[in-house]
Design an enzyme around this catalytic site. Structure first.
Site, mmCIF file in Angstrom:
data_model
loop_
_atom_site.group_PDB
_atom_site.id
_atom_site.type_symbol
_atom_site.label_atom_id
_atom_site.label_comp_id
_atom_site.label_asym_id
_atom_site.label_seq_id
_atom_site.Cartn_x
_atom_site.Cartn_y
_atom_site.Cartn_z
ATOM 1 N N THR A 1 131.712 62.602 67.753
ATOM 2 C CA THR A 1 132.176 61.334 67.178
ATOM 3 C C THR A 1 132.605 61.454 65.712
ATOM 4 O OG1 THR A 1 130.748 60.137 68.668
ATOM 5 C CG2 THR A 1 131.439 58.957 66.708
ATOM 6 N N ASP B 1 133.438 66.659 73.393
ATOM 7 C CA ASP B 1 132.307 65.728 73.331
ATOM 8 C C ASP B 1 131.102 66.621 73.640
ATOM 9 O OD1 ASP B 1 130.212 63.954 74.450
ATOM 10 O OD2 ASP B 1 131.746 62.421 74.221
ATOM 11 N N SER B 2 130.017 66.477 72.898
ATOM 12 C CA SER B 2 128.931 67.445 73.071
ATOM 13 C C SER B 2 128.231 67.323 74.418
ATOM 14 C CB SER B 2 127.930 67.367 71.921
ATOM 15 O OG SER B 2 127.065 66.284 72.066
ATOM 16 N N GLN C 1 105.638 65.061 77.720
ATOM 17 C CA GLN C 1 106.627 63.984 77.692
ATOM 18 C C GLN C 1 106.532 63.187 76.392
ATOM 19 O OE1 GLN C 1 106.385 61.689 81.362
ATOM 20 N NE2 GLN C 1 106.481 63.555 82.590
ATOM 21 N N CYS C 2 105.429 63.355 75.660
ATOM 22 C CA CYS C 2 105.294 62.668 74.364
ATOM 23 C C CYS C 2 106.124 63.403 73.314
ATOM 24 C CB CYS C 2 103.840 62.697 73.883
ATOM 25 S SG CYS C 2 102.686 61.892 74.974
HETATM 26 N N1 ASP Z 1 129.165 61.669 72.913
HETATM 27 C C1 ASP Z 1 129.257 62.075 71.540
HETATM 28 C C2 ASP Z 1 128.958 63.549 71.464
HETATM 29 O O1 ASP Z 1 127.816 63.928 71.556
HETATM 30 C C3 ASP Z 1 128.308 61.286 70.715
HETATM 31 C C4 ASP Z 1 128.267 61.678 69.247
HETATM 32 O O2 ASP Z 1 129.000 62.492 68.768
HETATM 33 O O3 ASP Z 1 127.442 61.105 68.557
HETATM 34 O O4 ASP Z 1 129.856 64.341 71.321
#
Ligand code: ASP
Length: 355
Positions: A28, A72-73, A292-293
């Site tokens: 993003t 996008d990651s 899970q914590c």
């Molecule tokens: N979906 C985006 C990503 O991980 C979200 C971000 O960048 O914050 O590439």
């Protein structure tokens, strides 16, 4: 690996100025709103100075290199980790520090993976990203990127201040393999419950030298290029069926499982459950217990509901995050000669990832 587009953004006339390489992978942060298309599109980093004119005020050299295909990651795969590690290896001697712009969704996995792949790292590798694109009026991108660059360039007595892989986000510098994405809407997206922040940024950057990995003057970077994906994560919940457990543990070729248990590492004691796990362990599958914590640690044997796990050979991941545990499994299973060495390293900290 496809060719990278690399260009010099800023050159300082000061011969003592730090040099930083910025690796742009996507996410993003690097998107701008395109009025014509009415969508977010990847930002052209050649225009970086027009979006962040503050960079001109820094006294350092900045070089930007972009992934051939910005992602996008959510699309990150181990090949991308190898690509990042290789870029750092190729450019290691020419820069004082590295910043990786990366989407937030899988940033904690990538930062953990890089911490393992870059053994004896002695320079900063700072991941950052943003919740809002750099072109948005209230963006967090500018502040995150500027401070990440400043941290990557920081030196003390000629040595890098941060000789490790970190995530910088919303005024905190966290050890990469201790961080976790905990928020998708607020700006403070990352947390590190089991390890203190390495730095906190207010009007100045306050480094906590008690928790930063010490610089190792005689160590030499070793870069690994393999990760084993024949692993999985099995999260327990009350009522999980025998069929579900067995379907996972009998996956063809499976080599390792991160078992997400309750509280301090507890799981149900039904005989079918224990037998399934035991059978998997006997067949050579490594089972690595994390909680899970988000905070606290696995203590196998504290309760009866974890003692049986200990007895059958489940390994304790202590206070590891799931992100750091799964990438550690992928790393050790790919790079250790035999399973007993991999198990030995799983039980101890290799990059400051567990206490
Ligand atoms: N979906 C985006 C990503 O991980 C979200 C971000 O960048 O914050 O590439």
């Amino acid at each position: 690996m496809a060719a990278h587009k690399t260009f010099q953004v800023k050159t300082s006339s000061d011969p003592n100025a730090s040099s930083v390489m910025l690796i742009y992978t996507g996410g993003t942060l690097g998107m701008v709103f395109n009025e014509d298309a009415q969508t977010l599109v990847p930002f052209d980093f050649e225009q970086i100075l027009s979006q962040i004119p503050e960079i001109n005020k820094f006294n350092f050299n900045l070089t930007v290199t972009s992934f051939h295909k910005l992602i996008d990651s959510a699309n990150v795969r181990p090949d991308h980790w190898i690509e990042m590690a290789s870029l750092i290896e190729e450019n290691y001697d020419n820069f004082h520090g590295f910043v990786i712009i990366h989407g937030t969704d899988t940033m904690a996995y990538s930062a953990s993976a890089l911490s393992y792949l870059l053994e004896d790292l002695n320079k900063p590798v700072i991941f950052t990203g943003a919740q809002l694109p750099i072109g948005a009026i209230r963006t967090d991108a500018r502040e995150n990127l500027i401070t990440a660059l400043e941290i990557a360039a920081a030196r003390r007595d000629g040595r890098p201040v941060i000789p490790e892989v970190c995530i910088f986000f919303s005024n905190k510098l966290l050890r990469g393999n201790r961080a976790k994405k905990v928020e998708s809407a607020q700006f403070r997206a990352f947390e590190s419950k089991n390890y203190p922040a390495l730095a906190t940024c207010g009007i100045k950057i306050d480094y906590d030298f008690n928790v930063i990995k010490p610089f190792q003057p005689y160590s030499k970077l070793k870069v690994y290029k393999k990760m084993d994906s024949r692993v999985t994560i099995l999260k327990l919940f009350p009522g999980i069926s025998k069929e579900a457990i067995e379907a996972i543990l009998t996956i063809e070729g499976l080599r390792g499982v991160v078992l997400e248990t309750y509280g301090s590492g507890n799981a149900e004691t039904s005989s079918w459950f224990i037998e399934s796990l035991h059978k998997a362990i006997v067949s050579g599958i490594v089972i690595y217990n994390v909680s899970q914590c988000n905070g606290g640690t696995v203590m196998q044997g504290r309760y009866e509901t974890s003692k049986h796990l200990q007895d059958i050979g489940v390994l304790s991941g202590r206070d590891l995050t799931t992100e750091a545990a799964i990438t550690k499994l992928m790393f050790l299973l790919a790079n250790q000669q035999n399973i007993s060495d991999a198990k030995r390293y799983l039980m101890r900290s290799i990059r400051g990832e567990m206490s």
